[in-house]
Design an enzyme around this catalytic site. Sequence first.
Site, mmCIF file in Angstrom:
data_model
loop_
_atom_site.group_PDB
_atom_site.id
_atom_site.type_symbol
_atom_site.label_atom_id
_atom_site.label_comp_id
_atom_site.label_asym_id
_atom_site.label_seq_id
_atom_site.Cartn_x
_atom_site.Cartn_y
_atom_site.Cartn_z
ATOM 1 N N SER A 179 0.826 -1.214 0.000
ATOM 2 C CA SER A 179 0.000 0.000 0.000
ATOM 3 C C SER A 179 0.854 1.254 0.000
ATOM 4 O O SER A 179 1.995 1.259 0.463
ATOM 5 C CB SER A 179 -0.910 0.017 1.227
HETATM 6 N N1 SAH Z 1 -1.352 -3.549 3.493
HETATM 7 C C1 SAH Z 1 -0.861 -4.472 2.516
HETATM 8 C C2 SAH Z 1 -1.753 -4.386 1.307
HETATM 9 C C3 SAH Z 1 -1.618 -5.455 0.298
HETATM 10 S S1 SAH Z 1 -2.732 -5.298 -1.074
HETATM 11 C C4 SAH Z 1 0.556 -4.076 2.186
HETATM 12 O O1 SAH Z 1 0.878 -2.906 2.347
HETATM 13 O O2 SAH Z 1 1.347 -4.913 1.769
HETATM 14 C C5 SAH Z 1 -4.158 -6.126 -0.494
HETATM 15 C C6 SAH Z 1 -4.013 -7.582 -0.168
HETATM 16 O O3 SAH Z 1 -5.328 -8.111 0.036
HETATM 17 C C7 SAH Z 1 -3.373 -8.437 -1.245
HETATM 18 O O4 SAH Z 1 -2.261 -9.091 -0.692
HETATM 19 C C8 SAH Z 1 -4.467 -9.445 -1.632
HETATM 20 O O5 SAH Z 1 -3.972 -10.732 -1.939
HETATM 21 C C9 SAH Z 1 -5.311 -9.460 -0.378
HETATM 22 N N2 SAH Z 1 -6.692 -9.929 -0.585
HETATM 23 C C10 SAH Z 1 -7.534 -9.678 -1.628
HETATM 24 N N3 SAH Z 1 -8.715 -10.289 -1.453
HETATM 25 C C11 SAH Z 1 -8.624 -10.938 -0.267
HETATM 26 C C12 SAH Z 1 -9.524 -11.759 0.466
HETATM 27 N N4 SAH Z 1 -10.767 -12.028 0.041
HETATM 28 N N5 SAH Z 1 -9.124 -12.264 1.654
HETATM 29 C C13 SAH Z 1 -7.872 -11.998 2.130
HETATM 30 N N6 SAH Z 1 -6.965 -11.232 1.480
HETATM 31 C C14 SAH Z 1 -7.339 -10.705 0.299
#
Ligand code: SAH
Length: 214
Positions: free
Chosen positions: A57
């Site tokens: 993010s």
């Molecule tokens: N705060 C994290 C954001 C990652 S992006 C960072 O800074 O690294 C959002 C994440 O949500 C991704 O890794 C994606 O795989 C996950 N995601 C998407 N749909 C999801 C679901 N239904 N359940 C769990 N994780 C999910």
Amino acid sequence: MTKEELIEELVRDGYLKTPSIIDAFTYIDRADFVSEDTKEYAYVNEPFPIGFNQTISQPLTVAFMLELLSPKPGETVLDIGVGSGWQTALIAFIVGRERMDNNETPLVFGVERISELFESAKNNIEKYHFLEKNLVSVVQGDGHEGLSASAPYDKIIAAATADSIPQAWKDQLKIGGRIVAPIKESIVVLEKKGAMEFEEKSYFGFRFVPLIKD
Ligand code: SAH
């Protein structure tokens, strides 16, 4: 840009305000949550790829959402979409501050659906010994259902966007608790006033990866 310059910019622009959140940004190094070849971008105020079509993010967005979430020492937090583990570790630093010993029950629970990211997030978070200290627990699965086993939570935060807030998250929130989650292109804050009573605020103008339903 250095870590200090990034934090200064986020403070100057009004995204970072609370001392404990600023301390978390200082202590938990974003460079520890990205691959070797992207470390030079770790302090740029942009989201960028961590593989599998996902991104770490944007610092601005994480700062804004954490200020809205307002985690406090000792609170339990459910983090949906752990990704790199960066935000999970920031939250753990804040809520775990006044914890004395190991082996208590975890305070921060993360859910990630992609197995490879789930594995790398654990490695990243463990650079701070948060799993060993039993401060953080991460599970692989679909966050739509929340994580009923450790509910209810004081706070719930999500990093992937849905069309509405899943009912399970509302059910798994304590009365007096708060959800901060992306809905479409807005960040929504939901305060639970009573078993079925919620107050909602929304901030438009953000982009997120989708919350995927398998
Ligand atoms: N705060 C994290 C954001 C990652 S992006 C960072 O800074 O690294 C959002 C994440 O949500 C991704 O890794 C994606 O795989 C996950 N995601 C998407 N749909 C999801 C679901 N239904 N359940 C769990 N994780 C999910």
